[in-house]
Write an enzyme that holds these catalytic residues in place. Structure first.
Site, PDB file in Angstrom:
ATOM      1  CE  LYS A 126     -22.586 -11.510  14.961  1.00 38.59           C
ATOM      2  NZ  LYS A 126     -21.905 -11.426  16.302  1.00 38.59           N
ATOM      3  CB  SER A 127     -18.598 -14.737  10.905  1.00 44.74           C
ATOM      4  OG  SER A 127     -18.985 -14.723  12.118  1.00 44.74           O
ATOM      5  NE  ARG A 162     -13.678 -14.897  10.363  1.00 45.51           N
ATOM      6  CZ  ARG A 162     -14.119 -15.133  11.291  1.00 45.51           C
ATOM      7  NH1 ARG A 162     -15.373 -14.160  11.583  1.00 45.51           N
ATOM      8  NH2 ARG A 162     -14.256 -15.566  12.304  1.00 45.51           N
ATOM      9  N   GLY A 166     -16.804  -9.613  20.506  1.00 43.21           N
ATOM     10  CA  GLY A 166     -16.152 -10.737  20.785  1.00 43.21           C
ATOM     11  C   GLY A 166     -15.269 -10.769  19.825  1.00 43.21           C
ATOM     12  NE  ARG A 172     -18.692 -13.506  25.060  1.00 43.00           N
ATOM     13  CZ  ARG A 172     -19.027 -13.332  24.121  1.00 43.00           C
ATOM     14  NH1 ARG A 172     -19.232 -12.727  22.943  1.00 43.00           N
ATOM     15  NH2 ARG A 172     -18.664 -14.675  23.276  1.00 43.00           N
ATOM     16  CD  GLN A 185     -15.613 -14.546  19.067  1.00 48.27           C
ATOM     17  OE1 GLN A 185     -15.545 -14.615  20.255  1.00 48.27           O
ATOM     18  NE2 GLN A 185     -16.376 -14.166  18.348  1.00 48.27           N
ATOM     19  CG  ASP A 204     -23.563 -17.809  16.595  1.00 47.96           C
ATOM     20  OD1 ASP A 204     -22.987 -17.701  18.454  1.00 47.96           O
ATOM     21  OD2 ASP A 204     -22.065 -16.854  15.741  1.00 47.96           O
ATOM     22  NE  ARG A 256     -26.391 -16.125  22.709  1.00 44.73           N
ATOM     23  CZ  ARG A 256     -25.354 -15.615  21.475  1.00 44.73           C
ATOM     24  NH1 ARG A 256     -25.128 -16.604  21.223  1.00 44.73           N
ATOM     25  NH2 ARG A 256     -25.637 -14.506  21.077  1.00 44.73           N
ATOM     26  NE  ARG A 311     -26.367 -14.671  17.314  1.00 41.85           N
ATOM     27  CZ  ARG A 311     -25.666 -14.059  16.207  1.00 41.85           C
ATOM     28  NH1 ARG A 311     -26.724 -13.843  15.685  1.00 41.85           N
ATOM     29  NH2 ARG A 311     -24.795 -14.059  15.262  1.00 41.85           N
TER      30      ARG A 311
HETATM   31  C1  S3P Z   1     -17.429 -16.199  15.422  1.00 44.55           C
HETATM   32  C2  S3P Z   1     -16.837 -17.132  16.120  1.00 44.55           C
HETATM   33  C3  S3P Z   1     -18.156 -18.238  17.317  1.00 44.55           C
HETATM   34  C4  S3P Z   1     -19.812 -17.153  17.390  1.00 44.55           C
HETATM   35  C5  S3P Z   1     -19.019 -15.718  16.942  1.00 44.55           C
HETATM   36  C6  S3P Z   1     -18.914 -15.015  15.916  1.00 44.55           C
HETATM   37  C7  S3P Z   1     -16.707 -15.532  14.512  1.00 44.55           C
HETATM   38  O1  S3P Z   1     -17.459 -17.809  18.233  1.00 44.55           O
HETATM   39  O2  S3P Z   1     -19.479 -17.980  18.680  1.00 44.55           O
HETATM   40  O3  S3P Z   1     -21.238 -15.352  16.682  1.00 44.55           O
HETATM   41  O4  S3P Z   1     -17.043 -14.571  13.737  1.00 44.55           O
HETATM   42  O5  S3P Z   1     -15.433 -15.885  14.451  1.00 44.55           O
HETATM   43  P1  S3P Z   1     -16.984 -18.561  19.149  1.00 44.55           P
HETATM   44  O6  S3P Z   1     -15.825 -19.190  17.991  1.00 44.55           O
HETATM   45  O7  S3P Z   1     -16.210 -18.348  20.159  1.00 44.55           O
HETATM   46  O8  S3P Z   1     -17.566 -19.942  19.741  1.00 44.55           O
END
Ligand code: S3P
Length: 430
Positions: free
Chosen positions: A23-24, A28, A96, A124, A171, A317, A348, A390
């Protein structure tokens, strides 16, 4: 309409699976593909709701993105200054990563934009990105003085920043690196522990000048980003549900192919091995600047352990499913230094405590984690996801080894990150 699923105990999980793309990295790839010159082809893109929020956002800023068969995207990059002002509010849904990374990126555009999301995302914390970006000169407004979305941005000139982040957050780091592409001078982000480094890796892969150093990373502005082929590995955070499921369900033997094992994400492997799990990393290799391997898991007797410190951001996560593993381990598992879990898609710590307790587990919440006494059998029953993908999937894993069927309410949220989770689980259960 809220959907429910009932999961019955399994006699074992057996077979080979491939989990959907990371996903991350998928987020990107759209962002950098759009800012690059020329074509970017993304293989193994995750078609989850979170990533579709990012996809729609870039389409609304004039980027042509073709959806090709086989989870392939073809992105017609517009260059660093090619985005257009979106005609409407950008809806980040539950994501997020979309809202925080885009806040950084949009701060440097010469136009106005508004970011919002669903009822969970609008609760959030956003000050963690708004505050350092404002120090760079960004003009951002939001509810509660910039703490909550919707966020309105008037993009413009930015100065570089040397930022010491109080939290290990990819993030936050990524929002500042993306803003740093447009700043006057270099931007440096330091963090207490290294958070996932997919942005740094992909920025370098696309040709940006990025310098990681012990404790932080620096980016130099105005690189010429060039479109590339990106091969997205399977998401280790999705694979984690099957790792724990195979470890705790007696008679299991599962091979998970093509999983991303970036060291900033592979904390789950270290945790499960430290608990005594028979989990092997096979054929390690590299794709598009990211390490990948196959993971072979067999059912094992687990022991409780202590988890804290640098391991926490490397498995951030995975704590919902780690707490399930802990219920089936002998002795006590302590999770510390994980206060961030309180501000994820839901709280969580509170959600896992309440749902595992409903099945008879012994779980004590702490401000920054939880204490779980394992080894007591779980019973069947009814639980809820709290609208968090999750939590839903973690409870499905717990249900495989409960004494009777478990009904999980509000499960449509699994589409956020893992649209075919239920089918994949069915395909290997016996
Ligand atoms: C993510 C960073 C994480 C993670 C989120 C995805 C990302 O959050 O929990 O599911 O894609 O950069 P944080 O950077 O707020 O810890």
């Amino acid at each position: 309409m809220s959907q429910s699923k009932t999961v019955s105990p399994a006699a074992g999980l057996k077979g080979e699976i491939t989990v959907p793309g990371d996903k991350s990295i998928s987020h990107r790839s759209i962002m950098l593909g759009s800012l690059a010159e020329g074509i970017t082809v993304v293989h193994g893109f995750l078609h989850g709701e979170d990533n579709h929020a990012t996809l729609n956002a870039f389409r609304s800023m004039g980027v042509e993105i073709e959806n090709l068969p086989g989870d392939v995207l073809k992105i017609h990059g517009r260059g660093l200054d090619g985005l257009q002002e979106p005609a409407d509010v950008i809806d980040c849904g539950n994501s997020g990563t979309t809202i925080r990374l885009m806040t950084g990126l949009l701060a440097g555009q010469q136009f106005f934009s508004v970011l919002t999301g669903d009822r969970y995302l609008r609760k959030r914390p956003m000050r963690r990105v708004v505050e350092p970006l404002s120090r760079m000169g960004a003009r951002i407004w939001g509810r509660q003085g910039g703490q909550l979305a919707p966020l309105a941005l008037q993009g413009g000139e930015l100065a570089g920043l040397d930022y010491d982040s109080p939290i290990a957050s990819a993030q936050v780091k990524s929002a500042l690196l993306l803003a740093g592409l447009y700043a006057e001078g270099p931007t440096t982000v330091k963090e207490p522990h290294l958070s996932r480094d997919h942005s740094e890796r992909m920025l370098s892969y696309f040709g940006a000048k990025v310098e990681p150093f012990a404790g932080g990373v620096r980016i130099f502005p105005r690189p010429a980003l060039k479109g590339r082929e990106v091969h997205v590995p399977g998401d280790i955070s999705s694979a984690a549900f099957f790792m724990v499921a195979a470890l705790v369900t007696p008679g299991s033997d599962v091979l998970i192919r093509n999983v991303g094992i970036n060291p900033t994400r592979s904390g789950i492997i270290d945790i499960l091995q430290a608990m005594g799990g028979d989990l092997r990393v096979l054929d390690p290799r590299e794709h598009s600047g990211e390490p990948v391997a196959d993971i072979h898991v067999r059912s094992s007797d687990l022991q409780g352990i202590d988890i804290g410190g640098e391991l926490v951001p490397r498995a951030i996560d995975e704590f919902p499913v780690v707490s399930v593993a802990a219920c089936f381990a002998q002795g006590q598992t302590v999770i510390r230094d994980a206060r961030e879990l309180r501000v994820k898609e839901t709280d969580r710590i509170a959600a896992m405590t309440s749902e595992l307790t409903r099945l008879g587990a012994s779980v004590e919440p702490r401000e920054d984690g939880m204490v779980i006494i394992g080894g007591q059998p779980l019973q069947g029953g009814r639980v809820t996801s709290h609208g968090d993908h999750r939590i839903a999937m973690s409870m499905a894993v717990a249900a495989l080894v409960a004494a009777g069927p478990v009904t999980i309410d509000d499960v449509q949220c699994t589409a956020t990150s893992f649209p075919n989770f239920w089918e994949l689980l069915e395909s290997i259960r016996h």
